[in-house]
Design an enzyme around this catalytic site. Structure first.
Site, PDB file in Angstrom:
ATOM      1  N   ALA A  26       8.093  10.530  -9.948  1.00  0.00           N
ATOM      2  CA  ALA A  26       6.690  10.387 -10.349  1.00  0.00           C
ATOM      3  C   ALA A  26       5.740  10.651  -9.193  1.00  0.00           C
ATOM      4  O   ALA A  26       4.553  10.927  -9.411  1.00  0.00           O
ATOM      5  CB  ALA A  26       6.460   8.980 -10.899  1.00  0.00           C
ATOM      6  N   LYS A  27       6.235  10.575  -7.973  1.00  0.00           N
ATOM      7  CA  LYS A  27       5.369  10.720  -6.803  1.00  0.00           C
ATOM      8  C   LYS A  27       4.832  12.135  -6.621  1.00  0.00           C
ATOM      9  O   LYS A  27       3.868  12.339  -5.873  1.00  0.00           O
ATOM     10  CB  LYS A  27       6.115  10.275  -5.546  1.00  0.00           C
ATOM     11  CG  LYS A  27       6.530   8.805  -5.553  1.00  0.00           C
ATOM     12  CD  LYS A  27       5.348   7.865  -5.659  1.00  0.00           C
ATOM     13  CE  LYS A  27       5.770   6.407  -5.491  1.00  0.00           C
ATOM     14  NZ  LYS A  27       4.626   5.489  -5.538  1.00  0.00           N
TER      15      LYS A  27
END
Length: 346
Positions: free
Chosen positions: A47-48
């Site tokens: 998700a980063k």
């Protein structure tokens, strides 16, 4: 009519629009419907990627970053990899201060993407000069023209998920989501996603996942920072020994804590039962849902979205290593018997 080649200009155009996948076997005895937002489908496998692209491009828009500039960040590994990927494409140097709790796989991946890595002791206070927070700040002071992403205290962390993850989940569920369950580390993922979803439907129940050894759950409940809550734990990217301003505690309805051991086994269980190769924090989210189901949190009409934030490839020397699991005391006789042996043909 001339034909054209259908191709992306670069890998960053693949960030976001990750799939929502129904969970089946692992939740077969649960009340409700369960769906995983699988962030491992991002090109940087977590998700980063979303915050790395958003924060760097905002810095470019404001004229803060120019070719040859240096990007500095504190990371447990996933944000660092995403930043290193973005910097490589855009032509910036990348320096990362990493917790010693991060797996060797993560550290090797960061270096393979061209980042310079400083490994800092995990079990020191946040204000200790050796902590990865303080090391990153010092490097930022020393390197002229650098920017410090500072994801724990950067509102753009929340904004990235408000603009992307939240709208994607709302559209993918056709607004039928009733519960969101997500890990809280920096807090950007759960806060930005929840903020958008609650604007659409304030009745959506947002549940944060915390680790034993972290201060977040108690702070949410009391607004008091309790040093006595802090002790070493193994899960990377989950929980904190400080209070990040990138966490909007008011938008989160409740927190639930999970253990290192159960989260590790549950990550492996997801891979075995659902065929989705996930990381440690994804195991923590699923473990939280198991506990919530046992508490009768869900009904037959519940539509529960779990954010699986990471990919299993980052944990080959940890939760997917039988030796590491044994060294942590995570294998009792029953669990050890469940592991299929390797057959060597000579």
């Amino acid at each position: 009519m001339a034909k054209s080649i259908q191709a992306y200009d670069n890998i960053l155009q693949l960030v976001g629009n990750t799939p929502l996948i129904r969970l089946n076997d692992i939740v077969s005895n649960f009340d409700g419907n369960f769906y995983a937002k699988v962030e491992g489908f991002n090109p940087g496998h977590s998700a980063k990627d979303r915050i790395a692209v958003h924060i760097v491009e905002e810095a470019e828009r404001k004229g803060i970053l120019k070719k040859g500039s240096t990007v500095i960040e504190t990371t447990s590994g996933n944000t660092g990899f995403s930043l290193a990927m973005v910097c490589m494409i855009k032509g910036y140097d990348c320096i990362l201060a990493v917790s010693s709790k991060s797996s060797n796989d993560k550290i090797d991946m960061l270096r393979s993407m061209g980042a310079k890595v400083y490994v800092c002791p995990a079990h020191v206070s946040a204000d200790d000069p050796r902590s990865y927070y303080e090391v990153a700040k010092q490097l930022h002071r020393e390197i002229e023209g650098s920017i410090y992403i500072n994801q724990y205290f950067n509102d753009l962390n929340i904004e990235a998920h408000y603009r992307t993850t939240g709208p994607e989940i709302w559209e993918q569920t056709n607004g039928l989501i009733t519960h969101l369950v997500a890990c809280s580390g920096t807090g950007g993922t759960i806060s930005g996603t929840a903020r958008y979803l609650k604007e659409q439907n304030p009745d959506i129940n947002v549940i944060g996942v915390d680790a034993y050894g972290s201060v977040l759950k108690k702070y949410h409940e009391t607004r008091e920072f309790d040093h006595n809550e802090i002790y070493p734990y193994r899960i990377e990217g989950l929980g904190k020994n400080l209070i990040p301003t990138a966490t909007d505690f008011d938008i989160i309805d409740s927190f639930i804590k999970v253990t290192d051991e159960e989260s590790a086994h549950t990550a492996r269980e997801i891979s075995h039962k659902e065929g989705i190769f996930v990381g440690y924090t994804s195991g923590a989210v699923m473990q939280a849902v198991k506990q919530l189901d046992a508490m009768d949190t869900f009904t037959a009409d519940s539509n529960v979205v779990l954010i699986f934030p990471d990919h299993g490839s980052r944990y080959m020397s940890k939760i997917y290593s039988d030796k590491w699991m044994e060294d942590q005391g995570f294998f009792d006789k029953q669990k050890a018997a469940e592991v299929k042996p390797v057959e060597v043909i000579r």
